[in-house]
Design a protein around this motif. Structure first.
Motif, PDB file in Angstrom:
ATOM      1  N   THR A  98      -3.752  -0.376  -6.143  1.00  0.00           N
ATOM      2  CA  THR A  98      -2.724   0.214  -5.281  1.00  0.00           C
ATOM      3  C   THR A  98      -2.196  -0.815  -4.288  1.00  0.00           C
ATOM      4  N   GLY A  99      -3.102  -1.521  -3.637  1.00  0.00           N
ATOM      5  CA  GLY A  99      -2.685  -2.517  -2.645  1.00  0.00           C
ATOM      6  C   GLY A  99      -1.870  -3.635  -3.287  1.00  0.00           C
ATOM      7  N   TRP A 100      -2.399  -4.178  -4.369  1.00  0.00           N
ATOM      8  CA  TRP A 100      -1.707  -5.288  -5.035  1.00  0.00           C
ATOM      9  C   TRP A 100      -0.412  -4.804  -5.662  1.00  0.00           C
ATOM     10  N   GLY A 101      -0.436  -3.566  -6.164  1.00  0.00           N
ATOM     11  CA  GLY A 101       0.779  -3.007  -6.781  1.00  0.00           C
ATOM     12  C   GLY A 101       1.923  -2.961  -5.777  1.00  0.00           C
ATOM     13  N   LEU A 102       1.616  -2.505  -4.569  1.00  0.00           N
ATOM     14  CA  LEU A 102       2.654  -2.445  -3.528  1.00  0.00           C
ATOM     15  C   LEU A 102       3.142  -3.857  -3.194  1.00  0.00           C
ATOM     16  N   SER A 117       0.312  -8.817   6.576  1.00  0.00           N
ATOM     17  CA  SER A 117       0.176  -8.268   7.930  1.00  0.00           C
ATOM     18  C   SER A 117       1.508  -7.668   8.401  1.00  0.00           C
ATOM     19  N   LEU A 118       2.602  -8.325   8.035  1.00  0.00           N
ATOM     20  CA  LEU A 118       3.924  -7.795   8.410  1.00  0.00           C
ATOM     21  C   LEU A 118       4.188  -6.448   7.742  1.00  0.00           C
ATOM     22  N   GLN A 119       3.749  -6.341   6.477  1.00  0.00           N
ATOM     23  CA  GLN A 119       3.930  -5.057   5.778  1.00  0.00           C
ATOM     24  C   GLN A 119       3.026  -4.007   6.423  1.00  0.00           C
ATOM     25  N   HIS A 120       1.808  -4.395   6.781  1.00  0.00           N
ATOM     26  CA  HIS A 120       0.889  -3.446   7.418  1.00  0.00           C
ATOM     27  C   HIS A 120       1.468  -2.965   8.757  1.00  0.00           C
ATOM     28  N   ARG A 121       2.123  -3.887   9.439  1.00  0.00           N
ATOM     29  CA  ARG A 121       2.750  -3.568  10.723  1.00  0.00           C
ATOM     30  C   ARG A 121       3.793  -2.438  10.583  1.00  0.00           C
ATOM     31  N   PRO A 212       2.275   4.360  -7.623  1.00  0.00           N
ATOM     32  CA  PRO A 212       0.964   4.167  -8.246  1.00  0.00           C
ATOM     33  C   PRO A 212       0.674   5.244  -9.297  1.00  0.00           C
ATOM     34  N   ALA A 213      -0.007   4.823 -10.366  1.00  0.00           N
ATOM     35  CA  ALA A 213      -0.285   5.738 -11.482  1.00  0.00           C
ATOM     36  C   ALA A 213      -1.438   6.678 -11.137  1.00  0.00           C
TER      37      ALA A 213
END
Ligand SMILES: Cc1cc2nc3c(=O)[nH]c(=O)nc-3n(C[C@H](O)[C@H](O)[C@H](O)COP(=O)(O)O)c2cc1C
Length: 226
Positions: A98-102, A117-121, A212-213
Motif C-alpha cells: 500500500t505504501g509503495w503503491g501510493l 515526508s512531504l507526502q506524509h505532511r 489498493p487491491a
C-alpha cells in the motif's frame, strides 16, 4: 436504481481521497451526513462517539500546528496502538504494497525520505479538504465501543458518497493529541481516535489515481456447511 445497487455503489465507490478541491461543503449537508451516521449500531446503544467538526479559520490553525509538529520531526504521541507493535507476515507485505503503491503512483522513489515526508505532511494539510472531523472517545470505554465507533466512521464515509462527497480516514490526525485537545477544548479523560477529511475530490490530483487491491474471498472466507 434499486436500493441494493445504490448501497453497493456508495460502499464500493468509497476510497481514500488524498486531494480535494477548494470547494466548501454546506453546513446542512454535514448535519445530514452526521445524522445518518448516528444511526450506527452500538452495544446497548451507548453511542460512544464524540465528533468535532473543524472548518474555516480554526481548520487552518489546526493544520498549521500539526504541520509544525510534523516539520519538527516530533514522534507520534498517539494515545493507543493502531498498528501491530511487531509487524509480521502477511500484514507487513500488505502494508508495504500500500505504501509503495501510493509512492509509485506519485513517482516517489523508495528511500526518498524528503519526498515521502512531504507526502506524509499532506495528512496535516487535510489534503486540502475544507471539512475535518476529529473523533474522541471517553478513555474508560472498552474495545467494544471502538468496534461501535468503526461502524459510525464507516457510515460517515458511505453517507458522504451518497451526496457526491469523498473522504479520507486519518489515524495520522491522532498523532499529536495535545494539539488537537487544546485547540478543540477536549478534556484529558478522552482519547483522540482519528480524523476524517471530507470534501469534493480533485480529479486531477495524482494521489487519487492510487487504488489498493483487495484480497480474494478465498483468502479470508471459510464456508462451513453441514
Ligand atoms: C482508521 C483508518 C486510519 C487511516 N489513516 C490514514 C492516514 O493517516 N493517512 C492516509 O493517507 N490514509 C489513512 N487511511 C487510509 C488507508 O490507507 C486506506 O483505507 C487503505 O489503504 C485502503 O484504501 P482505500 O481506503 O482507498 O480503499 C486510514 C484508514 C483507516 C480505516
Amino acid at each position: 436504481m434499486p436500493a441494493h445497487t445504490a448501497v453497493a455503489d456508495a460502499i464500493t465507490s468509497r476510497r481514500s481521497v488524498r486531494g480535494f478541491l477548494p470547494r466548501d461543503v454546506d453546513r446542512e449537508l454535514i448535519d445530514r451526513i452526521l445524522q445518518i451516521a448516528a444511526s450506527a449500531p452500538s452495544g446497548s446503544n451507548i453511542q460512544p462517539w464524540k465528533v468535532h467538526v473543524v472548518q474555516g479559520a480554526l481548520r487552518d490553525t489546526l493544520s498549521r500546528q500539526l504541520v509544525a509538529a510534523h516539520e519538527q520531526g516530533l514522534p507520534s504521541q498517539r494515545e493507543y496502538e493502531y498498528y501491530p507493535v511487531q509487524w509480521r507476515s502477511p500484514y507487513l507485505e500488505r502494508r508495504r504494497a500500500t505504501g509503495w503503491g501510493l509512492y509509485r503512483t506519485l513517482g516517489i522513489q523508495k528511500g526518498d525520505r524528503q519526498a515521502s515526508s512531504l507526502q506524509h505532511r499532506r495528512n496535516f494539510e487535510f489534503f486540502d479538504a475544507p471539512v475535518v472531523f476529529l473523533f474522541a472517545i471517553d478513555s474508560d470505554l472498552e474495545k467494544g465501543s471502538w468496534l461501535d465507533y468503526g461502524m459510525f466512521l464507516q457510515n460517515i464515509m458511505v453517507a458522504a458518497r451518497g451526496f457526491g462527497l469523498h473522504t479520507c480516514p486519518q489515524a495520522a490526525l491522532a498523532n499529536y493529541p495535545d494539539i488537537v485537545k487544546k485547540l478543540l477544548s477536549i478534556p484529558d479523560d478522552q482519547t483522540i481516535v482519528c480524523g476524517i477529511s471530507m470534501g469534493y475530490e480533485d480529479p486531477d490530483c495524482p494521489a487519487n489515481r492510487f487504488q489498493p487491491a483487495r484480497m480474494a474471498l478465498s483468502e479470508f472466507v471459510t464456508f462451513h456447511d453441514g
